[in-house]
Scaffold this active site. Structure first.
Site, PDB file in Angstrom:
ATOM      1  CE1 TYR A 151      -3.362  -2.733   0.345  1.00 54.12           C
ATOM      2  CE2 TYR A 151      -3.308  -2.535   2.731  1.00 54.12           C
ATOM      3  CZ  TYR A 151      -3.805  -3.136   1.589  1.00 54.12           C
ATOM      4  OH  TYR A 151      -4.744  -4.141   1.694  1.00 54.12           O
ATOM      5  CE  LYS A 182      -6.027  -7.213   1.216  1.00 55.04           C
ATOM      6  NZ  LYS A 182      -6.488  -7.760   2.462  1.00 55.04           N
TER       7      LYS A 182
HETATM    8  P1  FBP Z   1     -10.924  -5.201   3.594  1.00 52.69           P
HETATM    9  O1  FBP Z   1     -11.383  -6.064   2.446  1.00 52.69           O
HETATM   10  O2  FBP Z   1     -11.855  -5.264   4.751  1.00 52.69           O
HETATM   11  O3  FBP Z   1     -10.643  -3.789   3.111  1.00 52.69           O
HETATM   12  O4  FBP Z   1      -9.557  -5.814   4.104  1.00 52.69           O
HETATM   13  C1  FBP Z   1      -8.384  -5.629   3.394  1.00 52.69           C
HETATM   14  C2  FBP Z   1      -7.269  -5.078   4.258  1.00 52.69           C
HETATM   15  O5  FBP Z   1      -6.064  -5.025   3.516  1.00 52.69           O
HETATM   16  C3  FBP Z   1      -7.026  -5.861   5.539  1.00 52.69           C
HETATM   17  O6  FBP Z   1      -6.248  -7.009   5.308  1.00 52.69           O
HETATM   18  C4  FBP Z   1      -6.392  -4.828   6.393  1.00 52.69           C
HETATM   19  O7  FBP Z   1      -6.623  -4.994   7.758  1.00 52.69           O
HETATM   20  C5  FBP Z   1      -7.071  -3.569   5.970  1.00 52.69           C
HETATM   21  O8  FBP Z   1      -7.572  -3.774   4.666  1.00 52.69           O
HETATM   22  C6  FBP Z   1      -6.129  -2.411   5.987  1.00 52.69           C
HETATM   23  O9  FBP Z   1      -6.841  -1.299   5.603  1.00 52.69           O
HETATM   24  P2  FBP Z   1      -6.253   0.160   5.716  1.00 52.69           P
HETATM   25  O10 FBP Z   1      -4.819   0.076   6.147  1.00 52.69           O
HETATM   26  O11 FBP Z   1      -6.415   0.740   4.354  1.00 52.69           O
HETATM   27  O12 FBP Z   1      -7.105   0.825   6.734  1.00 52.69           O
END
Ligand code: FBP
Length: 258
Positions: A151, A182
């Protein structure tokens, strides 16, 4: 590469795939977001493990505390993706997740894969890149797949979901030797196609994000699969739904054509 059936080469990610596609149930939110995402029902890990088991998921992603207590008995049929690092959402400055579990613990817990988050662009990016690299080596030595949550985030990142940033995240997965990555979907199928292209043969999974209307979810997932993604690593849109089994049935139709 480990040896597969009849001496054929097996990709590490194969354990998380069905007919070349993947649907992984993410449940690492308790650490990442606290209790904010949960209600009386889905705060219970067994509720979520039951969804993974009965609704055709090809894996479940959790942190070690949940795995140690709940990845037992019948649930061991579900391939486990053990998250090795994480952070809370209380510290608002540059993201710097801590390493909270080792590859050895993942092996001992029976994991099929390890998961690791890299915040691309964070001031602490170098630490994450080198930690990931050591983990990737050890995991592969032991036949485990490596899934990178990648991310773009932090003061250096102007737009976390721009085409350029998402494609950068996808490419980093290839450069670092992840088996699956992911990333987020920005709603533009052409941008996702470019991400898939940049990821080479690394399997691209898409996060679900905040819960949305079901029709919107299905439309997005149809676009995501059409753009060449391997599948989903999805959490809230499944276990926050009142009838998760029904949502999963529809998601399976789109992802696997089942
Ligand atoms: P979701 O499908 O609920 O968005 O989950 C994906 C995910 O990557 C989780 O594995 C992680 O806890 C969360 O989103 C992190 O989200 P962010 O850092 O964007 O708040």
């Amino acid at each position: 590469m480990p040896e597969g059936k009849e001496g054929t080469e097996m990709n590490y990610a194969d354990k998380l795939l069905r007919n070349g596609k993947a649907m992984i149930l993410a449940y690492d939110h308790g650490l990442e977001h606290g209790s904010a995402d949960f209600n009386e029902t889905n705060a219970n890990p067994e509720f979520v493990f039951d969804i993974a088991l009965n609704a055709g998921f090809t894996g479940i992603a959790v942190h070690k505390g949940i795995a140690e207590r709940y990845y037992t008995g019948k649930y061991r049929k579900i391939p486990l993706v053990l998250k090795l690092n994480g952070k809370t959402n209380l510290v608002k400055d540059e993201p710097c997740p801590g390493l909270i579990c080792t590859v050895k613990e993942a092996i001992d817990l029976g994991a099929a894969a390890v998961g690791y988050t890299i915040y691309l662009g964070s001031r602490y990016e170098a630490k994450m890149l080198s930690e990931f690299s050591g983990i990737q080596y050890l995991a592969h030595q032991n036949g485990l797949a490596v899934v990178g949550w990648i991310y773009p985030r932090g003061g250096n990142v102007k737009d976390e979901t721009s085409r350029e940033m998402l494609a950068y995240a996808a490419r980093i997965g290839l450069e670092l030797g992840a088996d699956m990555i992911k990333i987020k979907y920005n709603g533009n199928p052409d941008d996702l196609k470019w991400c898939v292209r940049c990821a080479g043969d690394v399997k691209v999974l898409i996060a679900g994000g905040l819960k949305v209307e079901e029709e919107q979810l299905y439309k997005q997932v149809t676009e995501i699969m059409g753009a060449g993604a391997t599948g989903l690593a999805i959490g809230r849109n499944v276990w926050q739904n009142l009838i998760p089994i029904k949502v999963c049935e529809n998601l399976r139709k789109i992802v696997f054509g089942e």
